[in-house]
Every structure is written in C-alpha cells, then in structure tokens.
Design a protein around this motif. Structure first.
Motif: not given
Length: 632
Positions: A134-160
C-alpha cells in the motif's frame, strides 16, 4: 516543446537561470513525465511545479497499512495523509490522473527489516511485491514554499539551489502498533522581520504540515548542529535569519526503520512525488484572525506563537491589572506585553520555581504581608493543572508558616495537591548554580522558569527595603542570588511581579522606579528579571498569569505549537484547567486562611479582609471577576 524541455534538464547548470525558471513553471504532468523517463538530473524537487502540492511516499505491506494510517492521524503535523492507495494500485486518482508511483519519484529508498539497503531510480522490478503493498501519500513542506514567497518571505534552500535541511529530533511521536519513532523536522532560515508572515502563510496549509512547530535555537529540539543535517543539505543562514522548523514527512522514513517490515520503500528525502493539486486554495478560515510570533528567550533564542485573539485577551488582562488604586505612579513601570511573554515562556516550561514573601511588618510575628502568597498559589494551581512541576522557595524562617497555609488551602479547596517547599541560604554563585541545576551542571537546569511575586528585592546597596525605606535585610534570605545566577544559565527564564518597584525582578525598571516612585532612589530593586509584570496589587499579577496560561493552552494554535503537532490536542482538559483558575470564592477562602495565621495587610498591618489597605469585597473581588470575564 517536449524536445527543447528535455534538453534543458539533461545536464542543468547552476547558472542556467532560464532553464530552472522553465522547470519551476512546468505543469506537474510534464515534470512527472521527465522523471519517469529519467530525463532530470536534479537532487531535489524543491521549487518544481510552482504552486502545486508535493508528496512524501511510504510503501508498506498491506498487513501494516491500518496501523500506519492510525500513526499518520496520531501525528498529523508530520504525516498529513493525502491519500492511501489500495494494494497494488500504482496511481492516486485524487492527486493525479496519470501517476505511476513505481517511476514518478526522482529516487527511492529501499528498506529490508528496517535496514536501509540502497537507492533506486525505479520500482518497476518490484512490481510483483508491490501488488501486496500500500502506498501512502503524505503532505510535503515544499508545497508551501510558493505561499511563503508570495508573502515576501525568502526561501533560502530554493535560493541556494539545494535540498532543505532535515533533522531527527528528541521529540517522540505518538506510538501506534509497530510504529514509533522520533519526529523529523525541516528547517528554513527566515529573516526575523518575516516570522509573522511565514507563520501566517503556512498555518492554513495543514495538509502540507501547516505552521512551524519550533522557532529559534535547535537545542530545544535536541538538534546539536545545524550544519550537519540528518537528511538533505545544509542551508546557509543569512545575517538576521532565525531557524524555523516544520514537522517533516521524512518522519515516515524513521517510522519505516522502526517497524522493521521485511520490505518497504520510501521516496528519497527531497525527491518528492508531484501532484496535480494546487495550493492556492489554502486561506485562513477567519480572514480577520492572525497569528504572532513572540520572542520569549534570547539565551538560547526561542519564539512562541499564539493567535491574535489569545494575544488580545492577554493584553486586555495586562491593561486591567495596571490600574493604580494606591496612586503610587506604577503606570511608569509598565512594560507592554511582558505579561504575554512571561506567560508564553511559562507555558513552555516543564518545571517552575516560585518565590514570594515580603516581611514588611518587622514588628509583628509573622512579619509577612498578605500580598504575594495568594498570587503565587493561583499561578501554582494553574501550572499544576497543566502538568508542570512546581516548587516554592521561601525564607527558612517562613517554611513552617507556608506549609500550614498550603495545607489549609488544600482543605479549603483552593489547591488540589501540595506544593513542595524549599529554602535557600546560599551566599555565592556556586551554591546558586548547585541549587538551580542538577549536579551544578548549567546544561541540566532543575527549573526552566523562576517567578518572584511580591518578594523583597535587593537594592543597589545590598539591603532590602519596604515602601517606608526601612531596611529588613535581617528577615530576608538571599533568594536574589538564584535570579542573578539564572542570568548566566541558558534555558532558565525569570519573571518578577511587583507593585512598587522594590520587589525581586523589578530591577528591569529600576530607573523608572527611582524617578517616579516615592523613595525609589533608596528602595528600587537592583535585580532584574527577563520579564517584569507591574500590577496595582501584586496578587493581581499572579491572577493574570494564571488566566493568561488558561487562554494560551485553550488556543489551538499555541497548543499545537507546544506539542510540536505530535499526538492529539489536549483541549479536552480545558474543564480541569478552568477549575484551576482563581475565583472570588477561592481567593476569599485563602485570605481568611492568611488572616487566621496572622498574616497582615501590607499597607495598614490590619488583620481585616483586605490587601494593601484595599477591601477584598469592593476591590479585589471585583478585579477577580473582571479578569475571569476577560479570560472566558
């Protein structure tokens, strides 16, 4: 288009900004196709398919599936379940129309009997085994990185251009069946002035981990070195950045290790399954509601969060107790939000040391006044109800008196259980360190928060003065030394509660005391606490702390942050917490107990039902009712 896109991803270069931008903007179906055909040479899916949810993957034998699903629900902050497949189902219809989980991740990890046995680029050759899995699909924090960027928050792992940093913590997940492990967190460096923005942006997105579970020093999570993540890559902090930690789906990898299944698979951390679900729909359920991160310690750095609604209530409590019926000029000693910060810190503390006792009536026996003990007991009652360890330290000569007061408080229904009483007569920093820490080790404090309420405080000349400038040093044990030593011990925070500026901890506002309080140049306490709570009567400050603790622990945002989004909410205990709040009946009973032990009003030395010369029934009872009204 497909051919040009394939060329872009065969050998991407860091300087190929245009290629990365095209990868970010491609739809999930296209990226999955490139992954399936082994046309991407990336180590992480962070930043890909901007605005779409990504998913952690755990694949287990069907006989473990029910327990793992329960484990996910019990630890939903780390393991938000997006979809559970049927045995042998390669697709995931709610998440994607064309998925094949055997080939749609950049890389997989294989486990045999809980032991990691290698990486795989495809699970195709395990098709027969997967028919019973059975495969379990679990939410991932990569999914909120764009929302953070839209709020003006830099995402350092994407930048780097690197994977996010992930760490195993000392926080234990809620155990279900064969599944038990330590929480794994992801870390993103966030500029200090963007903390509120990133909390607000991620809070509604609970299916991709939601709000952070810790902000500040990694030591609170048992993480020793940010430069050495257990999974992913080290992400560099910029000047002014604060480490912010989210519960992470790689917790599922640790759960797989622990269950020791004969065969299991997970995604390789950072190499997520990209879904067709968009993230934009995540918004606050109440647009008028907000959240705020407050710094509650600088050594080590520690922030806590609560809802704007809870914060407003606590600020209203703070304003209420700031009334000055004695016209002492205490408004000049007020420090905005110190009640909030002290209460947040106490909410996180596992063990608390409280001290009280102001022997202002040196010509009477006992010399204590009745302002202080009621506030101390009110705080202790709430802290005990919340499951904290509480100890009271007082003068050696007053131990017997305080023991009798506590015993009578239990008989009168003011307290449910006894509070340990101790004394301290040490004279130097070494003895204070031994008292505060296990074996004198500053890395092992016995108490995480010290509170002084209406406790005689040492003045600049080393003496202790009452409001009439009479030196009462001969009646006071050097408990100030504990507060001074605490300033040098990480993980111990201090609070002082007072109504005149000569109380322990009020050294934080000593210049204002000298300027605005009668006799302040002589009586001002010289010992500062991290937080100074000023009240018209010190007992009111203790009542307000108890009320604030109730407000915070019934705030679902703060309560989730306290437990690191692990286990189940404790809000079912709210009735027991409410029963621990101060009330007119309980405070009336306690004042009668104090009078019976000849503990007098501070200003008049009267044995009547009054505190600081103010009548209980017309003043203090009204204040208690107003505090409770604001709290509930």
């Amino acid at each position: 288009m497909a051919d040009s896109a394939l060329n872009l991803f065969s050998e991407p270069k860091k300087e190929d900004v245009m290629g990365i931008q095209r990868l970010i903007s491609l739809c999930p179906m296209a990226i999955r196709s490139f992954i399936r055909h082994k046309k991407l040479n990336f180590r992480s899916t962070s930043g890909m398919a901007e605005g779409y949810k990504q998913s952690n993957i755990v694949i287990l034998h069907k006989f473990l599936a029910d327990d793992f699903e329960k484990f996910c629900h019990a630890n939903s902050g780390a393991l938000p379940l997006l979809y559970r497949s049927k045995p042998g189902e390669w697709g995931c219809p709610p998440l994607s129309t064309d998925a094949d989980i055997r080939d749609d991740c950049l890389e997989y990890w294989k486990f045999e009997n809980g032991i990691f046995t290698g990486t795989l680029s495809s699970l195709e050759k395990y098709t027969d085994q997967l028919k019973d899995m059975v495969t379990f699909y679990l939410g991932c924090s990569f999914s909120f990185e764009r929302a953070a960027q839209k709020a003006g928050v830099p995402v350092r792992n994407v930048e780097q251009k690197c994977n996010v940093s992930m760490y195993k913590t000392a926080v234990t997940c809620y155990e279900v069946g064969r599944f038990s492990c330590q929480l794994v967190v992801s870390m993103r460096p966030i500029p200090e002035d963007k903390l509120d923005a990133v909390v607000l942006a991620t809070h509604p997105m609970k299916d991709v981990h939601g709000a952070p579970v810790h902000i500040g020093s990694p030591s609170y999570l048992g993480i020793k070195d940010l430069a050495s993540p257990d999974y992913g890559d080290p992400v560099q902090l910029h000047p002014g950045d604060v480490p912010v930690f989210w519960a992470c789906g790689v917790t599922g990898v640790e759960a797989v290790r622990g269950c020791k299944s004969p065969l299991a698979f997970t995604h390789s951390p950072g190499c997520m399954f990209i879904t067709d679900l968009k993230c934009e729909e995540a918004v606050l359920s109440d647009p008028k509601e907000s959240l705020h991160a407050s710094c509650i310690s600088h050594n080590p750095l520690h922030y806590s969060i609560a809802s704007a609604k809870a914060i407003r209530k606590i600020q209203a409590l703070e304003n209420l107790i700031g009334a000055d019926p004695g016209k002492r000029g205490i408004l000049h000693l007020f420090i905005k939000d110190d009640l909030l910060k002290a209460s947040l810190s106490l909410s996180h503390a596992k063990s608390v040391l409280i001290t009280t006792g102001f022997p202002t009536h040196f010509n009477h026996q006992p010399p204590e006044e009745n302002d202080g003990p009621p506030g101390a007991i009110a705080m202790a009652a709430m802290l005990l109800a919340l499951g904290k360890e509480v100890t009271i330290v007082t003068d050696q000569r007053a131990i017997s008196l305080n023991q009798k007061i506590i015993e009578d408080a239990i008989k009168g229904g003011v307290l449910k259980t006894a509070i340990p009483l101790v004394s301290y007569q040490g004279k130097d920093a070494e003895s204070a360190l031994k008292f505060l820490c296990q074996d004198g080790n500053p890395e092992a404090p016995r108490f995480e928060h010290l509170v002084a309420i209406e406790r005689a405080g040492m003045a600049a000349d080393g003496n202790y003065y009452n409001a009439r400038k009479v030196n009462i040093k001969h009646l006071v044990d050097p408990i100030d030394s504990l507060f001074l030593a605490a300033q040098t011990i990480p993980r111990i925070t201090t609070t002082g509660i007072g109504d005149g500026g000569n109380e322990l901890g009020m050294g934080k506002v000593k210049e204002a005391v000298k300027k605005h309080i009668a006799g302040g140049d002589v009586i001002a306490c010289d010992v500062a606490a991290d937080f100074a709570i000023t009240a018209g009567v010190s007992n009111w400050g203790g009542y307000a702390v108890a009320c604030a603790l109730y407000i915070l622990n019934t705030c679902d945002i703060h309560e989730r942050y306290l437990r690191k989004a692990i286990g189940f909410p404790r809000l079912f205990e709210a009735d027991a917490w409410a029963a621990a709040l101060p009330s007119v009946r309980k405070e009336e009973e306690l004042l009668k107990i104090l009078v019976s032990h000849r503990v007098r009003s501070g200003k008049t030395a009267s044995l009547a039902m009054e505190v600081d010369g103010l009548p209980f029934y017309d003043t203090h009872s009204v204040m208690i009712d107003k505090l409770l009204e604001l709290t509930r």
